[in-house]
Design an enzyme around this catalytic site. Structure first.
Site, PDB file in Angstrom:
ATOM      1  CB  VAL A 170     -12.848 -24.381   8.113  1.00  0.00           C
ATOM      2  CG1 VAL A 170     -12.357 -23.071   7.489  1.00  0.00           C
ATOM      3  CG2 VAL A 170     -12.964 -25.463   7.051  1.00  0.00           C
ATOM      4  CB  CYS A 171     -11.505 -20.812  10.867  1.00  0.00           C
ATOM      5  SG  CYS A 171     -11.205 -19.197  11.585  1.00  0.00           S
TER       6      CYS A 171
END
Length: 270
Positions: A170-171
């Site tokens: 994520v990210c």
């Protein structure tokens, strides 16, 4: 008279033949709770409406799919947390997997509490020395340096590969997977302000902007922060089907999920 008998004979034979033809059977459709994590997730109903137990809108699906869903083995998700991790990076996907009925736990290098975004203390369930096996390993953004520069952590992440079905970043968690070599010769995405940095740091990886998630089969990367929810819902869809994932999104009141905003390069997995 003979002509009459002949006509009757033809009609009788024709009717017998028509009755002998096989009747196509269709998989019946049922309505099920669009999951809430309660026992009513095991129930089926014969008409649309709301679940009388939890109030959730019922989801329509083939009975055979529902039976398969009930028989599926539970999914276990491991969240690796480092000091300075972004709160929503892990809290968003964690909520998705929780509503989906998956098992999950947190891991860090040690049992020492980590501080998320400098405000929230989280005590990990396990250290990398004793973490149990999982089906999915999630790595997260925020301050990734404590993981990226730590060879012990990176080697642990590499060592999970044979037992995992999926990696999910994520990210800027994509930098952790990149450092572990997991993104070599794959396509990936990350937080929009980190696209250029990921491209420069990992030249063997094709990095895309303006994409909510990229699915390489068993390695999935997402864009920044809230896109982690999209990536997690996509994983639920892969494992449980779109109606089930839509039910999870509805339970969370996440009406912004548009599956087509992601890029699926390889739908398969381990």
């Amino acid at each position: 008279m003979q002509k009459t008998y002949l006509i009757l004979f033809i009609l009788l034979v024709g009717s017998r033949v028509s009755f002998a033809q096989p009747i196509a059977s269709k998989d019946s459709m049922v309505y099920v709770c669009g999951p809430c994590g309660s026992s009513c997730d095991q129930l089926q109903f014969d008409k649309p409406g709301k679940c009388p137990h939890c109030g959730m809108e019922l989801v329509k699906m083939p009975l055979s799919d529902f039976k398969k869903q009930l028989a599926l083995k539970p999914v276990t998700v491991c969240f690796y947390l480092q000091d300075g991790v972004e709160v929503l990076d892990f809290a968003g996907p964690m909520e998705v997997f929780s509503v989906a009925g998956f098992n999950y736990f947190t891991v860090s290098k040690t049992y020492k509490p980590i501080k998320s975004q400098g405000v929230l203390y989280v005590t990990p369930d396990y250290s990398i020395a004793d973490a149990p096996p999982a089906d999915i390993l999630v790595v997260l953004g925020g301050n990734t340096a404590p993981a990226v520069i730590d060879s012990t952590v990176i080697n642990w992440i590499k060592a999970q590969k044979p037992q995992l079905k999926y990696y999910l970043s994520v990210c800027t968690g994509a930098f952790i997977l990149g450092r572990a070599g997991i993104l070599d010769n794959l396509t990936a995405t990350t937080y929009h302000l980190a696209i250029d940095d990921l491209t420069k740091e990992f030249p063997k990886t094709k990095v895309l902007a303006n994409t909510r998630f990229v699915d390489n089969g068993n390695v999935i990367t997402t864009a920044g922060i809230s896109a982690g929810i999209d990536g997690a819902l996509h994983l639920v869809e892969k494992l449980r089907g779109r109606p089930y994932a839509q039910g999870v999104a509805a339970t969370m009141e996440y009406d912004k999920w548009v599956p087509e905003q992601g890029l699926v390069i390889n739908a398969g997995g381990k």
